[in-house]
Design a protein around this motif. Structure first.
Motif, short mmCIF file in Angstrom:
data_model
loop_
_atom_site.label_atom_id
_atom_site.label_comp_id
_atom_site.label_asym_id
_atom_site.label_seq_id
_atom_site.Cartn_x
_atom_site.Cartn_y
_atom_site.Cartn_z
N THR A 133 0.85 -1.19 0.00
CA THR A 133 0.00 0.00 0.00
C THR A 133 0.88 1.24 0.00
N ASP A 134 0.30 2.35 -0.43
CA ASP A 134 1.00 3.63 -0.39
C ASP A 134 -0.06 4.74 -0.43
N ILE A 135 0.26 5.85 0.19
CA ILE A 135 -0.69 6.97 0.23
C ILE A 135 -0.69 7.76 -1.07
N ASP A 136 0.35 7.57 -1.90
CA ASP A 136 0.49 8.33 -3.14
C ASP A 136 -0.30 7.67 -4.27
N TYR A 137 -1.39 8.29 -4.65
CA TYR A 137 -2.28 7.76 -5.68
C TYR A 137 -1.56 7.63 -7.02
N ASN A 138 -0.79 8.66 -7.39
CA ASN A 138 -0.11 8.65 -8.69
C ASN A 138 0.90 7.52 -8.80
N THR A 139 1.62 7.26 -7.71
CA THR A 139 2.62 6.19 -7.74
C THR A 139 1.96 4.82 -7.85
N ILE A 140 0.93 4.60 -7.06
CA ILE A 140 0.23 3.31 -7.09
C ILE A 140 -0.35 3.04 -8.48
N HIS A 141 -0.87 4.08 -9.12
CA HIS A 141 -1.51 3.90 -10.43
C HIS A 141 -0.55 4.18 -11.61
N GLY A 142 0.70 4.53 -11.30
CA GLY A 142 1.70 4.72 -12.36
C GLY A 142 1.36 5.85 -13.30
N ILE A 143 0.90 6.97 -12.76
CA ILE A 143 0.57 8.13 -13.60
C ILE A 143 1.34 9.35 -13.09
N GLY A 189 9.67 -11.86 -14.72
CA GLY A 189 9.03 -13.17 -14.81
C GLY A 189 8.31 -13.61 -13.56
N ASN A 190 7.91 -12.66 -12.70
CA ASN A 190 7.27 -13.03 -11.44
C ASN A 190 5.87 -12.43 -11.28
N GLU A 191 5.21 -12.14 -12.39
CA GLU A 191 3.89 -11.52 -12.31
C GLU A 191 2.89 -12.41 -11.57
N SER A 192 3.06 -13.72 -11.64
CA SER A 192 2.13 -14.63 -10.98
C SER A 192 2.17 -14.51 -9.46
N LEU A 193 3.23 -13.87 -8.93
CA LEU A 193 3.37 -13.69 -7.48
C LEU A 193 2.86 -12.34 -7.00
N TYR A 194 2.35 -11.55 -7.94
CA TYR A 194 1.81 -10.23 -7.61
C TYR A 194 0.38 -10.37 -7.10
N VAL A 195 0.16 -10.01 -5.83
CA VAL A 195 -1.19 -10.09 -5.27
C VAL A 195 -1.96 -8.83 -5.63
N ASP A 196 -1.48 -7.67 -5.16
CA ASP A 196 -2.07 -6.38 -5.53
C ASP A 196 -1.43 -5.28 -4.72
N VAL A 197 -1.65 -4.04 -5.14
CA VAL A 197 -1.30 -2.87 -4.36
C VAL A 197 -2.51 -1.94 -4.34
N MET A 198 -2.60 -1.13 -3.29
CA MET A 198 -3.73 -0.22 -3.22
C MET A 198 -3.34 1.07 -2.52
N VAL A 199 -4.11 2.12 -2.80
CA VAL A 199 -3.89 3.41 -2.14
C VAL A 199 -4.43 3.30 -0.72
N SER A 200 -3.58 3.56 0.25
CA SER A 200 -4.00 3.45 1.65
C SER A 200 -3.06 4.26 2.53
N ASP A 201 -3.59 4.71 3.65
CA ASP A 201 -2.84 5.50 4.62
C ASP A 201 -2.31 4.55 5.70
N ALA A 202 -1.00 4.52 5.88
CA ALA A 202 -0.41 3.59 6.85
C ALA A 202 -0.83 3.89 8.28
N SER A 203 -1.33 5.08 8.54
CA SER A 203 -1.75 5.42 9.90
C SER A 203 -3.17 4.97 10.21
N LYS A 204 -3.89 4.48 9.20
CA LYS A 204 -5.28 4.06 9.37
C LYS A 204 -5.39 2.53 9.33
N ALA A 205 -6.26 2.00 10.16
CA ALA A 205 -6.46 0.55 10.21
C ALA A 205 -7.37 0.11 9.07
N VAL A 206 -6.82 -0.62 8.10
CA VAL A 206 -7.63 -1.10 6.98
C VAL A 206 -7.66 -2.62 6.89
#
Length: 472
Positions: A251-261, A286-303
């Motif tokens: 996770t990361d709080i930076d929307y642009n970085t997570i979405h690559g824009i 060659g490791n795309e099959s091990l990619y679960v996901d990433v999402m925009v999130s604040d590390a200070s908040k319980a998600v």
């Protein structure tokens, strides 16, 4: 009789020594890496009484050749490993040591129908070709029966000489000599093959490839683990962890970085391309099959739900230098919109996220979401003139495993901290800081940014005084 021979052979195998030849960079990170990799084999680090941590040569005891191969299949700090046949402070001592080595242990590698070659490696000194040949010729007392094959030998042997670590004071003779059978090389090639210069998607703070793999090794990442990075950025740590077979998410709080824009970090590119993202980085290796996901999130908040989810947490929190330390929220009064409001969704503003809070939240998160025995590995920025061990954050559920320094400047550094979860959280842990001051957050981290730039200002001021101004 057969059982007796087997017992003798087994005893000798256990008594064999191995020699690690280590790279002479990231010196502080080497011992925790090798210890972590040995613990994956349920082996401990056992060395000689004369062990010197800063030396490029380490003698290891009580291991099997399979243990050594396992370590070398992962280490980026180790260059090569050898079955040690002999060593000494002089050529005579080396010869006596080699002659004392069991002949039956040498025999399988010296047979008439096998081929071999001997390399000479010198640390901190360059030898001329004729000197290397003379050193090889001096080993003619060894009972080699096979033929020399320099291109593709069955067995490789190496004479290694240690001339100390001072390039300004190189002795005529080595301080120590070693001779052994080569077993395996380390994974130094990963530093080149995974260089961020060649990576599809990078950012201003993308972690160096070598350090990323060191972090993964300190965390004891292994196949089928689930690894999480709460400050994922462009995913350099996920790339390293997936190389060892782990499933990765972040996770990361930076929307642009997570979405690559947004704006690109490369100097010859203005905007990021349509397929610049973390998934593309894993696909590149060659490791795309091990990619679960990433999402925009604040590390200070319980998600996440509060139970053990992750085998490892590996991360590089922001220090406020090249990336800001922000979290969602506002110091202003919050005005609640009317119930019949039907406008666009509110985009939350951000506020300062103090370093002391970042680390307190990170350790608390690890205590609740790591599996028992799982590891947290992260970077801690330090203002060197004030550093003491009490500045390293602690948690009653996490045991400090290692603390390694990487110097950034004369006044700043960052320390790679590895911790292991040794117990589940209890309600009483919330009050432990009252009974033990070691568990109180160190507030001095909050001024790291100011101290960092204050040191740069002083340095630049000295440089400008030292450099005379050009006059017309």
């Amino acid at each position: 009789m057969l059982h007796t021979n087997m017992a003798l052979h087994s005893g000798r195998a256990c008594c064999r020594q191995y020699l690690l030849h280590l790279a002479h960079d990231n010196v502080d990170f080497r011992l925790p890496e090798i210890k972590a990799l040995l613990s994956l084999r349920n082996q401990s680090f056992d060395t000689s009484e004369t062990f010197i941590e800063k030396s490029p040569f380490w003698q290891l005891n009580g291991l099997s050749e399979d243990d050594i191969r396992s370590v070398m299949s992962r280490t980026v700090c180790g260059k090569s490993a050898f079955e040690l046949w002999g060593h000494g402070r002089t050529t005579d001592e080396l010869k006596r040591s080699l002659l004392a080595y069991p002949a039956e242990s040498m025999a399988p590698y010296l047979q008439q129908n096998s081929t071999y070659k001997i390399n000479v490696y010198t640390f901190n000194k360059t030898l001329e070709f004729k000197d290397r040949i003379s050193k090889i010729d001096a080993l003619d007392f060894l009972p080699f029966e096979g033929k020399v094959n320099l291109k593709d030998p069955d067995h490789i042997f190496c004479l290694l000489e240690d001339y100390g670590s001072d390039p300004n004071d190189i002795p005529d003779d080595p301080f120590h000599l070693y001779f052994g059978r080569w077993i395996a090389d380390g994974q130094r090639e990963l530093i080149r093959s995974h260089s961020v210069k060649k990576r599809h998607f990078i950012g201003n703070t993308s972690m160096d490839a070598g350090l990323s793999f060191i972090m993964a090794n300190h965390a004891k990442v292994k196949a089928d683990d689930l690894v999480y990075d709460p400050f994922v950025g462009t995913g350099s740590l996920l790339v390293a962890c997936s190389h060892f077979g782990a499933y990765v998410c972040g996770t990361d709080i930076d929307y642009n970085t997570i979405h690559g824009i947004g704006k690109a970090s490369r100097k010859d590119q203005k905007w990021r391309g349509p397929d610049e993202n973390i998934r593309a980085n894993l696909r590149q290796y060659g490791n795309e099959s091990l990619y679960v996901d990433v999402m925009v999130s604040d590390a200070s908040k319980a998600v996440w739900r509060k139970n053990p989810l992750f085998d490892c947490i590996v991360t590089d929190p922001p220090y406020g230098i090249r990336e800001s330390t922000r979290r969602t929220g506002s110091n202003k009064d919050i005005i609640k919109p009317p119930e019949d409001f039907s406008g666009e969704n509110h985009v939350p503003v951000s506020m300062a996220y103090h370093l002391s809070d970042i680390f307190a939240d990170l350790l608390n998160f690890a205590a609740h979401h790591l599996v028992l025995g799982g590891r947290l590995v992260y970077w801690l920025p330090i203002y060197r003139p004030e550093y003491c061990e009490e500045m390293v954050p602690l948690h009653p559920c996490l045991t400090l495993i290692s603390n390694c320094e990487q110097t950034l400047s004369s006044h700043t550094s960052r320390r790679l901290i590895a911790m292991e979860k040794t117990k589940e959280p209890e309600d009483s842990d919330k009050l432990v800081h009252l009974a033990d001051p070691r568990f109180t957050s160190y507030q001095g981290h909050n001024s790291f940014r100011e101290k960092y730039f204050s040191g740069l200002t002083k340095k630049n001021g000295k440089d400008s005084k030292a450099t005379p101004k050009n006059e017309d």
